[in-house]
Each structure stands twice: as structure tokens, then as C-alpha cells.
Design a protein around this motif. Structure first.
Motif, PDB file in Angstrom:
ATOM      1  N   MET A   1       3.883   9.200  14.133  1.00 22.87           N
ATOM      2  CA  MET A   1       2.817   8.122  13.885  1.00 22.87           C
ATOM      3  C   MET A   1       2.858   7.519  12.810  1.00 22.87           C
ATOM      4  O   MET A   1       3.193   6.216  13.449  1.00 22.87           O
ATOM      5  CB  MET A   1       2.022   9.122  13.920  1.00 22.87           C
ATOM      6  N   ARG A   2       3.452   8.198  11.797  1.00 25.19           N
ATOM      7  CA  ARG A   2       3.243   7.116  10.330  1.00 25.19           C
ATOM      8  C   ARG A   2       4.590   6.474  11.109  1.00 25.19           C
ATOM      9  O   ARG A   2       4.468   5.254  10.544  1.00 25.19           O
ATOM     10  CB  ARG A   2       4.009   8.206   9.420  1.00 25.19           C
ATOM     11  N   ARG A   3       5.642   6.646  11.715  1.00 24.05           N
ATOM     12  CA  ARG A   3       7.011   5.742  11.437  1.00 24.05           C
ATOM     13  C   ARG A   3       6.241   4.616  12.046  1.00 24.05           C
ATOM     14  O   ARG A   3       6.788   3.618  11.565  1.00 24.05           O
ATOM     15  CB  ARG A   3       7.826   6.270  12.073  1.00 24.05           C
ATOM     16  N   PHE A   4       5.727   4.582  13.090  1.00 25.19           N
ATOM     17  CA  PHE A   4       5.049   3.889  14.370  1.00 25.19           C
ATOM     18  C   PHE A   4       4.214   2.860  13.357  1.00 25.19           C
ATOM     19  O   PHE A   4       4.134   1.833  13.168  1.00 25.19           O
ATOM     20  CB  PHE A   4       3.933   3.921  15.365  1.00 25.19           C
ATOM     21  N   VAL A   5       3.265   3.645  12.173  1.00 25.31           N
ATOM     22  CA  VAL A   5       2.427   2.442  11.159  1.00 25.31           C
ATOM     23  C   VAL A   5       2.949   2.203  10.953  1.00 25.31           C
ATOM     24  O   VAL A   5       2.805   0.513  10.435  1.00 25.31           O
ATOM     25  CB  VAL A   5       1.218   3.835  10.540  1.00 25.31           C
ATOM     26  N   LEU A   6       4.018   3.006  10.049  1.00 28.42           N
ATOM     27  CA  LEU A   6       4.647   2.057   8.495  1.00 28.42           C
ATOM     28  C   LEU A   6       5.361   0.756  10.068  1.00 28.42           C
ATOM     29  O   LEU A   6       5.784  -0.159   8.802  1.00 28.42           O
ATOM     30  CB  LEU A   6       5.905   3.212   8.574  1.00 28.42           C
ATOM     31  N   LEU A   7       6.275   1.168  10.722  1.00 27.41           N
ATOM     32  CA  LEU A   7       7.232  -0.336  10.958  1.00 27.41           C
ATOM     33  C   LEU A   7       5.662  -1.342  11.331  1.00 27.41           C
ATOM     34  O   LEU A   7       6.343  -2.513  11.528  1.00 27.41           O
ATOM     35  CB  LEU A   7       7.194   0.234  13.012  1.00 27.41           C
ATOM     36  N   ILE A   8       4.794  -1.587  11.992  1.00 29.05           N
ATOM     37  CA  ILE A   8       3.539  -1.985  12.212  1.00 29.05           C
ATOM     38  C   ILE A   8       2.964  -2.884  11.072  1.00 29.05           C
ATOM     39  O   ILE A   8       3.212  -3.985  10.893  1.00 29.05           O
ATOM     40  CB  ILE A   8       2.003  -1.254  13.142  1.00 29.05           C
ATOM     41  N   LEU A   9       2.982  -1.968  10.059  1.00 25.72           N
ATOM     42  CA  LEU A   9       2.643  -3.014   8.805  1.00 25.72           C
ATOM     43  C   LEU A   9       4.310  -3.336   7.956  1.00 25.72           C
ATOM     44  O   LEU A   9       3.808  -4.488   8.108  1.00 25.72           O
ATOM     45  CB  LEU A   9       2.688  -2.020   7.430  1.00 25.72           C
ATOM     46  N   VAL A  10       5.619  -3.237   8.126  1.00 32.43           N
ATOM     47  CA  VAL A  10       6.089  -4.565   8.397  1.00 32.43           C
ATOM     48  C   VAL A  10       7.073  -5.267   9.095  1.00 32.43           C
ATOM     49  O   VAL A  10       6.803  -6.298   8.440  1.00 32.43           O
ATOM     50  CB  VAL A  10       7.838  -3.000   7.714  1.00 32.43           C
ATOM     51  N   LEU A  11       6.363  -5.166  10.465  1.00 34.55           N
ATOM     52  CA  LEU A  11       6.461  -6.129  11.289  1.00 34.55           C
ATOM     53  C   LEU A  11       5.424  -7.319  10.454  1.00 34.55           C
ATOM     54  O   LEU A  11       5.609  -8.714  10.966  1.00 34.55           O
ATOM     55  CB  LEU A  11       6.528  -6.016  12.833  1.00 34.55           C
ATOM     56  N   GLY A  12       4.426  -6.766   9.728  1.00 39.72           N
ATOM     57  CA  GLY A  12       3.146  -8.469  10.217  1.00 39.72           C
ATOM     58  C   GLY A  12       3.477  -8.084   8.452  1.00 39.72           C
ATOM     59  O   GLY A  12       3.318  -9.524   8.302  1.00 39.72           O
TER      60      GLY A  12
END
Length: 82
Positions: A1-12
Motif C-alpha cells: 500500500m505504501r508503494r502505491f501511495v508513493l507511486l501516485i505522489l511521484v506521478l503527481g
């Protein structure tokens, strides 16, 4: 779950950075193109002011066509004497 949030943050963040660069380039191109926008000026020739008579010369070329045509024919044949 943390990787998914981190991926969304980096893409944003990457999207925001790309959008900022795009807007800055668009503004630069708009300001550079503002001077060349619109119709181009017509070339002119400049000459000295001279005094003298004014001559009116006009040259035209073209074709004349009648707006309407009709035939004229007498009702009685023969020649006119007067």
C-alpha cells in the motif's frame, strides 16, 4: 500500500513539473509570436518631395459586357426614304 501511495505522489509531482514547464514554454512562444502576428506590412518606396504639375493618368484593362441584349427588327420590310 505504501508503494502505491508513493507511486501516485511521484506521478503527481512529475505531472505538476511537466505542466509548469509546458506553461512557461507556451508563454515564451506567445510573447515571441506577438510581434509577428497579424498581417505583414506592405512594402513602400520613399522619394524626395518635388514641386511640379499634377498629371492625371489612369490605365485600366478589362472586358465590357452588356447587362442585357435585345434584337431590333421592323414589322414591315423595305427601305426608309426619309
Amino acid at each position: 500500500m505504501r508503494r502505491f501511495v508513493l507511486l501516485i505522489l511521484v506521478l503527481g509531482l512529475a505531472s505538476a513539473l511537466a505542466w509548469g514547464i509546458y506553461r512557461r514554454l507556451e508563454a515564451t512562444n506567445a510573447s515571441a509570436g506577438a510581434t509577428s502576428a497579424g498581417p505583414r506590412p506592405a512594402p513602400v518606396e520613399v522619394g524626395e518631395v518635388r514641386r511640379g504639375p499634377i498629371t492625371l493618368r489612369r490605365t485600366f484593362s478589362g472586358t465590357l459586357e452588356a447587362s442585357s441584349e435585345f434584337l431590333l427588327a421592323p414589322k414591315v420590310s423595305g427601305r426608309l426614304q426619309r
